[in-house]
Design a protein around this motif. Structure first.
Motif, PDB file in Angstrom:
ATOM      1  N   PRO A 238       6.149  10.894   8.403  1.00 25.86           N
ATOM      2  CA  PRO A 238       6.173  10.208   9.704  1.00 25.86           C
ATOM      3  C   PRO A 238       4.784  10.113  10.341  1.00 25.86           C
ATOM      4  CG  PRO A 238       7.983  11.782   9.557  1.00 25.86           C
ATOM      5  CD  PRO A 238       7.119  12.021   8.366  1.00 25.86           C
ATOM      6  N   GLY A 239       3.978  11.171  10.203  1.00 27.56           N
ATOM      7  CA  GLY A 239       2.640  11.140  10.779  1.00 27.56           C
ATOM      8  C   GLY A 239       1.767  10.069  10.157  1.00 27.56           C
ATOM      9  N   ALA A 240       1.883   9.900   8.835  1.00 29.75           N
ATOM     10  CA  ALA A 240       1.111   8.867   8.157  1.00 29.75           C
ATOM     11  C   ALA A 240       1.554   7.479   8.611  1.00 29.75           C
ATOM     12  CB  ALA A 240       1.268   9.003   6.644  1.00 29.75           C
ATOM     13  N   CYS A 241       2.851   7.288   8.785  1.00 31.04           N
ATOM     14  CA  CYS A 241       3.353   5.990   9.260  1.00 31.04           C
ATOM     15  C   CYS A 241       2.818   5.679  10.658  1.00 31.04           C
ATOM     16  CB  CYS A 241       4.879   5.982   9.260  1.00 31.04           C
ATOM     17  SG  CYS A 241       5.613   6.046   7.606  1.00 31.04           S
ATOM     18  N   ALA A 242       2.792   6.697  11.519  1.00 32.86           N
ATOM     19  CA  ALA A 242       2.252   6.507  12.866  1.00 32.86           C
ATOM     20  C   ALA A 242       0.763   6.187  12.816  1.00 32.86           C
ATOM     21  CB  ALA A 242       2.500   7.753  13.708  1.00 32.86           C
ATOM     22  N   SER A 243       0.020   6.860  11.940  1.00 35.67           N
ATOM     23  CA  SER A 243      -1.410   6.595  11.810  1.00 35.67           C
ATOM     24  C   SER A 243      -1.666   5.187  11.292  1.00 35.67           C
ATOM     25  CB  SER A 243      -2.052   7.616  10.856  1.00 35.67           C
ATOM     26  OG  SER A 243      -2.045   8.909  11.414  1.00 35.67           O
ATOM     27  N   THR A 244      -0.827   4.742  10.355  1.00 35.32           N
ATOM     28  CA  THR A 244      -0.981   3.395   9.822  1.00 35.32           C
ATOM     29  C   THR A 244      -0.736   2.349  10.894  1.00 35.32           C
ATOM     30  OG1 THR A 244      -0.353   4.126   7.603  1.00 35.32           O
ATOM     31  CG2 THR A 244      -0.134   1.780   8.082  1.00 35.32           C
ATOM     32  N   ALA A 245       0.312   2.546  11.697  1.00 39.13           N
ATOM     33  CA  ALA A 245       0.584   1.616  12.791  1.00 39.13           C
ATOM     34  C   ALA A 245      -0.574   1.589  13.781  1.00 39.13           C
ATOM     35  CB  ALA A 245       1.886   1.992  13.492  1.00 39.13           C
ATOM     36  N   ALA A 246      -1.155   2.759  14.055  1.00 39.22           N
ATOM     37  CA  ALA A 246      -2.291   2.837  14.977  1.00 39.22           C
ATOM     38  C   ALA A 246      -3.512   2.125  14.400  1.00 39.22           C
ATOM     39  CB  ALA A 246      -2.619   4.294  15.283  1.00 39.22           C
ATOM     40  N   ALA A 247      -3.739   2.270  13.098  1.00 41.72           N
ATOM     41  CA  ALA A 247      -4.871   1.594  12.455  1.00 41.72           C
ATOM     42  C   ALA A 247      -4.715   0.081  12.540  1.00 41.72           C
ATOM     43  CB  ALA A 247      -4.989   2.048  10.995  1.00 41.72           C
ATOM     44  N   ALA A 248      -3.473  -0.398  12.394  1.00 43.54           N
ATOM     45  CA  ALA A 248      -3.224  -1.833  12.496  1.00 43.54           C
ATOM     46  C   ALA A 248      -3.494  -2.334  13.913  1.00 43.54           C
ATOM     47  CB  ALA A 248      -1.779  -2.148  12.089  1.00 43.54           C
ATOM     48  N   ARG A 249      -3.054  -1.551  14.917  1.00 48.25           N
ATOM     49  CA  ARG A 249      -3.306  -1.952  16.302  1.00 48.25           C
ATOM     50  C   ARG A 249      -4.796  -2.001  16.594  1.00 48.25           C
ATOM     51  NH1 ARG A 249       1.190   1.422  17.174  1.00 48.25           N
ATOM     52  NH2 ARG A 249      -0.160   3.188  17.742  1.00 48.25           N
ATOM     53  N   ARG A 250      -5.517  -1.001  16.089  1.00 47.30           N
ATOM     54  CA  ARG A 250      -6.951  -0.977  16.323  1.00 47.30           C
ATOM     55  C   ARG A 250      -7.632  -2.192  15.706  1.00 47.30           C
ATOM     56  NH1 ARG A 250     -11.533  -0.480  14.152  1.00 47.30           N
ATOM     57  NH2 ARG A 250     -13.277   0.657  15.105  1.00 47.30           N
TER      58      ARG A 250
ATOM     59  N   ASP B 255       0.872  -1.177   0.000  1.00 47.30           N
ATOM     60  CA  ASP B 255       0.000   0.000   0.000  1.00 47.30           C
ATOM     61  C   ASP B 255       0.903   1.220   0.000  1.00 47.30           C
ATOM     62  OD1 ASP B 255      -2.099   1.742   0.132  1.00 47.30           O
ATOM     63  OD2 ASP B 255      -2.439   1.485   2.285  1.00 47.30           O
ATOM     64  N   ILE B 256       1.059   1.819  -1.171  1.00 44.02           N
ATOM     65  CA  ILE B 256       1.990   2.933  -1.342  1.00 44.02           C
ATOM     66  C   ILE B 256       1.235   4.248  -1.179  1.00 44.02           C
ATOM     67  CG2 ILE B 256       3.623   4.026  -2.917  1.00 44.02           C
ATOM     68  CD1 ILE B 256       3.846   1.305  -4.340  1.00 44.02           C
ATOM     69  N   GLY B 257       1.701   5.079  -0.250  1.00 42.81           N
ATOM     70  CA  GLY B 257       0.966   6.272   0.108  1.00 42.81           C
ATOM     71  C   GLY B 257      -0.175   5.875   1.025  1.00 42.81           C
ATOM     72  N   SER B 258       0.187   5.233   2.134  1.00 44.46           N
ATOM     73  CA  SER B 258      -0.827   4.598   2.984  1.00 44.46           C
ATOM     74  C   SER B 258      -1.695   5.604   3.721  1.00 44.46           C
ATOM     75  CB  SER B 258      -0.158   3.658   3.994  1.00 44.46           C
ATOM     76  OG  SER B 258       0.769   4.363   4.806  1.00 44.46           O
TER      77      SER B 258
ATOM     78  N   GLN C 242       3.612  -4.319   8.140  1.00 47.19           N
ATOM     79  CA  GLN C 242       4.917  -3.673   8.246  1.00 47.19           C
ATOM     80  C   GLN C 242       4.802  -2.263   7.674  1.00 47.19           C
ATOM     81  OE1 GLN C 242       8.037  -5.699   6.146  1.00 47.19           O
ATOM     82  NE2 GLN C 242       9.625  -4.261   6.750  1.00 47.19           N
ATOM     83  N   VAL C 243       5.286  -1.286   8.418  1.00 50.11           N
ATOM     84  CA  VAL C 243       5.265   0.100   7.966  1.00 50.11           C
ATOM     85  C   VAL C 243       6.678   0.506   7.570  1.00 50.11           C
ATOM     86  CG1 VAL C 243       4.723   2.481   8.577  1.00 50.11           C
ATOM     87  CG2 VAL C 243       3.341   0.616   9.523  1.00 50.11           C
ATOM     88  N   VAL C 244       6.822   1.032   6.367  1.00 51.78           N
ATOM     89  CA  VAL C 244       8.120   1.469   5.849  1.00 51.78           C
ATOM     90  C   VAL C 244       8.026   2.952   5.516  1.00 51.78           C
ATOM     91  CG1 VAL C 244       9.812   1.215   3.998  1.00 51.78           C
ATOM     92  CG2 VAL C 244       8.680  -0.807   4.936  1.00 51.78           C
ATOM     93  N   GLN C 245       8.859   3.747   6.149  1.00 53.32           N
ATOM     94  CA  GLN C 245       8.875   5.177   5.836  1.00 53.32           C
ATOM     95  C   GLN C 245       9.895   5.436   4.735  1.00 53.32           C
ATOM     96  OE1 GLN C 245       9.571   7.838   9.129  1.00 53.32           O
ATOM     97  NE2 GLN C 245       9.798   9.631   7.791  1.00 53.32           N
ATOM     98  N   GLY C 246       9.471   6.124   3.708  1.00 53.38           N
ATOM     99  CA  GLY C 246      10.364   6.447   2.602  1.00 53.38           C
ATOM    100  C   GLY C 246       9.565   6.930   1.409  1.00 53.38           C
ATOM    101  N   ARG C 247      10.254   7.546   0.488  1.00 52.13           N
ATOM    102  CA  ARG C 247       9.588   8.114  -0.691  1.00 52.13           C
ATOM    103  C   ARG C 247       9.653   7.130  -1.850  1.00 52.13           C
ATOM    104  NH1 ARG C 247       7.965  13.069  -2.219  1.00 52.13           N
ATOM    105  NH2 ARG C 247       8.846  14.000  -0.306  1.00 52.13           N
ATOM    106  N   ALA C 248       8.492   6.833  -2.396  1.00 51.82           N
ATOM    107  CA  ALA C 248       8.428   6.006  -3.599  1.00 51.82           C
ATOM    108  C   ALA C 248       8.766   6.886  -4.808  1.00 51.82           C
ATOM    109  CB  ALA C 248       7.039   5.410  -3.740  1.00 51.82           C
ATOM    110  N   PRO C 249       9.391   6.332  -5.867  1.00 53.55           N
ATOM    111  CA  PRO C 249       9.599   4.894  -6.053  1.00 53.55           C
ATOM    112  C   PRO C 249      10.902   4.343  -5.467  1.00 53.55           C
ATOM    113  CG  PRO C 249      10.177   6.066  -8.060  1.00 53.55           C
ATOM    114  CD  PRO C 249       9.662   7.106  -7.105  1.00 53.55           C
ATOM    115  N   HIS C 250      11.807   5.200  -4.975  1.00 51.71           N
ATOM    116  CA  HIS C 250      13.132   4.711  -4.572  1.00 51.71           C
ATOM    117  C   HIS C 250      13.055   3.691  -3.440  1.00 51.71           C
ATOM    118  CE1 HIS C 250      14.500   7.914  -7.140  1.00 51.71           C
ATOM    119  NE2 HIS C 250      13.894   8.820  -6.394  1.00 51.71           N
ATOM    120  N   VAL C 251      12.155   3.900  -2.484  1.00 49.02           N
ATOM    121  CA  VAL C 251      12.080   3.010  -1.328  1.00 49.02           C
ATOM    122  C   VAL C 251      11.594   1.617  -1.718  1.00 49.02           C
ATOM    123  CG1 VAL C 251       9.698   3.583  -0.680  1.00 49.02           C
ATOM    124  CG2 VAL C 251      11.345   2.923   1.086  1.00 49.02           C
ATOM    125  N   LEU C 252      10.948   1.502  -2.870  1.00 56.80           N
ATOM    126  CA  LEU C 252      10.387   0.218  -3.285  1.00 56.80           C
ATOM    127  C   LEU C 252      11.464  -0.793  -3.681  1.00 56.80           C
ATOM    128  CD1 LEU C 252       7.472   1.560  -5.535  1.00 56.80           C
ATOM    129  CD2 LEU C 252       7.459   1.107  -3.065  1.00 56.80           C
TER     130      LEU C 252
END
Length: 406
Positions: free
Chosen positions: A289-301, A263-266, A307-317
């Motif tokens: 970073p805020g989006a990554c934290a929100s995604t982790a929180a959504a998973a916990r809920r 899920d790119i741009g989660s 797995q949450v990966v912080q980075g800019r696509a496409p390079h991080v892919l």
């Protein structure tokens, strides 16, 4: 055709009376080398080493006499019984069961296992077995040469798990090792072995007994439906994450157990968590970073693993494992092209206007994908007076790789 075929499970304990009786009357015995060395096998019996079970089944079908097939653990659990009973061979078998390797492994670990996922890892299924380990908190992996603990650990890079590795169960060389997944690749492991993979959210043992083996679809409690209402997430979601768009995207993603979904741009993590609810492994990517934290929180809920990966696509892919399906929530045409180069089965994204949809469709088609585009319009109504509260218009674009079924 053989007069009688008896399949005997062997877990290292002495054979039962039924097993001894069948073995003493056998005129052909098939099994692994350590089975064929058992002193109980009659000296006059023909011995067939089990390599290809299909080839052995043909040999057994053509034998006149009493046949015994020896197998480790419970032969009806991911064992030889299925192949022997295949209509192609026409064999009717009697089974003398034993404790399965999975049951023995969990017993050695002192853990309950009705809530575990159970997978077989070999050359063709290793990647999917790893995806199940990513997505679930307790998995038993029946390994094979070349698809063992070390290979599991290497493909789980970036995901912390604990391995309980049970080698040569039921023999005098039995050994149980407990270590973290990042250490498992540094060792050589003896075959056969079973790996219990544990860790992630919700790993504590529930004091309440379940009612269904494997993952209980009602635990943790979750609302019904493919996409939860926006207010369930407690934060503001943008138009690209509306409930109805997420539902449509999930229908095209078709997440299932054994898949790996990117899920790119989660963003809020709503779609990533919902895809994980279907049992798929999910890697959520965002550069904020805020989006990554929100995604982790959504998973916990949701009580799911991702797995949450912080980075800019496409390079991080570039460093991510190969996906089965990709949802692109943002990043532009460069991301679409980079994802198409990785050749997932399906790519799902959306566009705000027709020009953007056409550009995405062209990039997907140039990448070798069959393209589908649908204009979605949803109107949120206040059911108190049926007045319009919110209207959303978006283009749903998806690409299907032609060599896969839709």
């Amino acid at each position: 055709m053989a007069d009688r075929v008896t399949v005997i499970g062997w877990d290292g304990s002495p054979l039962t009376a039924a097993g001894n009786s069948a073995l003493s009357a056998a005129t052909l015995v098939a099994g692994a080398p350590h089975h064929l060395a058992l002193p109980e096998i009659p000296a006059s019996a023909e011995r067939v080493q089990l390599g290809s079970i299909d080839l052995a089944a043909r040999r057994i079908a053509g034998h006149r006499g009493s046949v015994v097939v020896l197998a480790d653990g419970d032969p009806g659990f991911f064992g030889v019984v299925r192949t022997l009973r295949d209509p192609e061979h026409g064999l009717e078998v009697e089974v003398v069961p034993a404790v399965s390797a999975v049951a023995a492994a969990f017993a050695r670990a002192g853990m309950p296992w009705e809530d575990a996922q159970i997978v077989v890892a070999h050359a063709r299924t290793l990647r999917r077995a790893v995806n199940v380990c990513r997505a679930h908190t307790k998995v038993a992996v029946l390994t094979s040469p070349g698809a063992g603990p070390a290979e599991l650990a290497l493909l789980l890079e970036g995901v912390h798990r604990t391995f309980v590795i049970c080698e040569e169960l039921g023999t005098d060389r039995e050994k149980v090792s407990v270590l973290t997944s990042d250490k498992a690749a540094d060792h050589e492991w003896r075959d056969p072995n079973v790996v219990i993979v544990i860790g992630g959210i919700g790993t504590a043992v529930s004091p309440v007994s379940g009612w269904i083996a494997g993952r209980d679809p009602a635990y943790p409690p979750a609302e019904r439906g493919w996409a939860l209402p926006t207010e369930e997430y407690g934060i503001e979601l943008d138009e690209g994450e509306s409930t109805w768009l997420r539902a449509a995207q999930l229908s095209r993603i078709g997440a299932r157990t054994g898949d790996l979904v990117w899920d790119i741009g989660s963003g809020s993590g709503a779609l990533a968590a919902e895809a994980a609810r279907f049992g798929a492994a999910v890697i959520a990517v965002d550069d904020e970073p805020g989006a990554c934290a929100s995604t982790a929180a959504a998973a916990r809920r949701a009580g799911v693993q991702l797995q949450v990966v912080q980075g800019r696509a496409p390079h991080v892919l570039e460093r991510l494992p190969e996906p089965d399906v990709v949802r692109i929530g943002g990043g532009g045409i460069d991301v679409v092209i980079a994802v198409a180069d990785r050749r997932p089965e399906r790519i799902v994204t959306h566009a705000a206007n027709r020009d953007e949809a056409e550009a995405i469709g062209t990039a997907l088609r140039d990448g070798g994908y069959a393209v589908e585009c649908v204009l979605l319009q949803s109107v949120d109504l206040d059911t108190a007076d049926w007045s319009e509260r919110e209207r959303s218009v978006v283009f749903l674009v998806s690409g299907q790789r032609p060599d896969t079924t839709s």
